[in-house]
Design an enzyme around this catalytic site. Structure first.
Site, PDB file in Angstrom:
ATOM      1  N   GLU A   8       0.829  -1.214   0.000  1.00 31.90           N
ATOM      2  CA  GLU A   8       0.000   0.000   0.000  1.00 31.90           C
ATOM      3  C   GLU A   8       0.857   1.255   0.000  1.00 31.90           C
ATOM      4  O   GLU A   8       0.323   2.364   0.108  1.00 31.90           O
ATOM      5  CB  GLU A   8      -0.927  -0.006   1.207  1.00 31.90           C
ATOM      6  CG  GLU A   8      -1.813  -1.238   1.235  1.00 31.90           C
ATOM      7  CD  GLU A   8      -3.292  -0.913   1.165  1.00 31.90           C
ATOM      8  OE1 GLU A   8      -3.687   0.077   1.764  1.00 31.90           O
ATOM      9  OE2 GLU A   8      -4.029  -1.652   0.498  1.00 31.90           O
ATOM     10  N   HIS A  18      -3.163   3.583   8.373  1.00 33.38           N
ATOM     11  CA  HIS A  18      -4.274   2.741   7.947  1.00 33.38           C
ATOM     12  C   HIS A  18      -4.412   1.628   8.976  1.00 33.38           C
ATOM     13  O   HIS A  18      -3.418   0.971   9.329  1.00 33.38           O
ATOM     14  CB  HIS A  18      -4.017   2.155   6.554  1.00 33.38           C
ATOM     15  CG  HIS A  18      -4.934   1.025   6.235  1.00 33.38           C
ATOM     16  ND1 HIS A  18      -6.304   1.165   6.231  1.00 33.38           N
ATOM     17  CD2 HIS A  18      -4.694  -0.283   5.954  1.00 33.38           C
ATOM     18  CE1 HIS A  18      -6.858  -0.002   5.949  1.00 33.38           C
ATOM     19  NE2 HIS A  18      -5.903  -0.899   5.789  1.00 33.38           N
ATOM     20  N   HIS A  76      -7.561  -1.272  11.104  1.00 38.11           N
ATOM     21  CA  HIS A  76      -8.834  -1.988  10.995  1.00 38.11           C
ATOM     22  C   HIS A  76      -9.606  -1.913  12.315  1.00 38.11           C
ATOM     23  O   HIS A  76      -9.706  -2.922  13.033  1.00 38.11           O
ATOM     24  CB  HIS A  76      -8.570  -3.467  10.644  1.00 38.11           C
ATOM     25  CG  HIS A  76      -7.810  -3.702   9.356  1.00 38.11           C
ATOM     26  ND1 HIS A  76      -7.185  -4.892   9.051  1.00 38.11           N
ATOM     27  CD2 HIS A  76      -7.594  -2.891   8.295  1.00 38.11           C
ATOM     28  CE1 HIS A  76      -6.619  -4.810   7.853  1.00 38.11           C
ATOM     29  NE2 HIS A  76      -6.833  -3.598   7.377  1.00 38.11           N
ATOM     30  N   HIS A 111     -13.543  -2.385   5.317  1.00 36.58           N
ATOM     31  CA  HIS A 111     -12.106  -2.673   5.352  1.00 36.58           C
ATOM     32  C   HIS A 111     -11.409  -1.967   6.526  1.00 36.58           C
ATOM     33  O   HIS A 111     -10.878  -2.636   7.402  1.00 36.58           O
ATOM     34  CB  HIS A 111     -11.473  -2.287   4.008  1.00 36.58           C
ATOM     35  CG  HIS A 111      -9.997  -2.501   3.950  1.00 36.58           C
ATOM     36  ND1 HIS A 111      -9.262  -2.419   2.800  1.00 36.58           N
ATOM     37  CD2 HIS A 111      -9.090  -2.784   4.925  1.00 36.58           C
ATOM     38  CE1 HIS A 111      -7.996  -2.665   3.049  1.00 36.58           C
ATOM     39  NE2 HIS A 111      -7.854  -2.879   4.342  1.00 36.58           N
TER      40      HIS A 111
END
Ligand code: 2HA
Ligand code: ZN
Length: 269
Positions: A119, A142, A144, A214
């Site tokens: 990513e 990023h 979750h 996501h």
């Protein structure tokens, strides 16, 4: 081998903050296996000695032309690396990269040739966007977060600003510390160019964007602040879940209470 962090306390502090956040992500259950990414723009901590350091990898294609990050340096989590390992050994589970003058490749310079996350292009394109608009933000995250992701399994919460209003109304701190709210990005393939482009579009209006089913993508001045924004949002989601599991729909703060707080703390409307 000596680490690039040796005798560079400011750079070591920034990487230490990334390691501390990585530990929180694991403890919260937001970072299963290799889940999540951290990318820091560390260019301001780079001295002449670092600039002269040779590459320890071949040039790696970014897959995009990113002119605003030309010559910049980033700390990037490594591909397939675990946050819980990064928490203890940040330079074994991430590396420092230099963006080459063609604005389309980077090379790894320290400490080890740990390949960057798949990513990385998405994170680098966000940093390119931040520099283009003169933003002081230097960190991207990023992760979750369980309850925030659960909200995106309901179409109602995918409508613009519905989740933001619900989350802000659970506890006054959430709007105070995440004043731009939560942007929503309909499902896109992880790692895709479409997802990167949609993320940049949402970051025009929000500091935290939700990738449907996501996870979140957050930006801020440093990694701890980016984490804090996600943490207050997920705290609100937990309060919402707690009320629902007690068998009722939470009232939320009233519009008057929200308006009073927005004015008292001088927050955007
Ligand atoms: O890199 O979470 O979405 C690990 C991820 C990708
Ligand atoms: Zn992910």
């Amino acid at each position: 081998m000596e680490s690039i962090l040796t005798n560079r306390p400011e750079l070591a502090y920034q990487i230490g903050q990334a390691a501390e956040v990585a530990g929180y992500l694991w403890e919260k259950g937001w970072a299963e296996r290799n889940g999540g990414n951290i990318t820091l723009n560390i260019t301001e901590y780079v001295d002449d000695e670092i600039k002269a350091m040779p590459a320890i990898s071949e040039p790696i294609a970014i897959g995009m032309h990113l002119p605003y990050i030309k010559g910049c340096y980033f700390y990037c989590k490594g591909t397939q690396k675990r946050m819980r390992d990064l928490a203890r050994w940040p330079m074994d589970n991430g590396s420092i990269i230099r963006i080459l003058d063609d604005c389309e490749h980077y090379e790894i310079i320290a400490d080890k040739a740990v390949m960057s996350t798949s990513e990385a292009p998405a994170h680098l394109s966000v940093h390119n966007y931040l520099l283009e608009k003169g933003s002081p933000y230097r960190a991207s995250l990023h992760t979750h977060p369980i309850e925030l992701i659960a909200l995106t399994h309901n179409k109602h919460f995918l409508e613009k600003d519905v989740a933001t209003r619900t989350l802000w109304s659970m506890i006054p701190e959430t709007k105070a510390f995440c004043p731009r709210g939560l942007g929503i990005i309909p499902y896109e393939l992880p790692g895709s160019v479409n997802l990167a482009e949609a993320t940049i579009k949402q970051l025009e209006d929000y500091d935290v964007a939700m990738w449907e089913k996501h996870g979140v993508f957050a930006v801020d001045v440093d990694i701890m602040s980016a984490f804090d924004q996600v943490d207050v949002l997920n705290k609100s989601a937990l309060i919402y879940v707690a009320a629902k599991s007690m068998g009722f729909e939470p009232d939320g703060m009233s519009d008057e209470q929200m308006a009073e707080m927005t004015q008292a703390f001088n927050l955007p409307k």
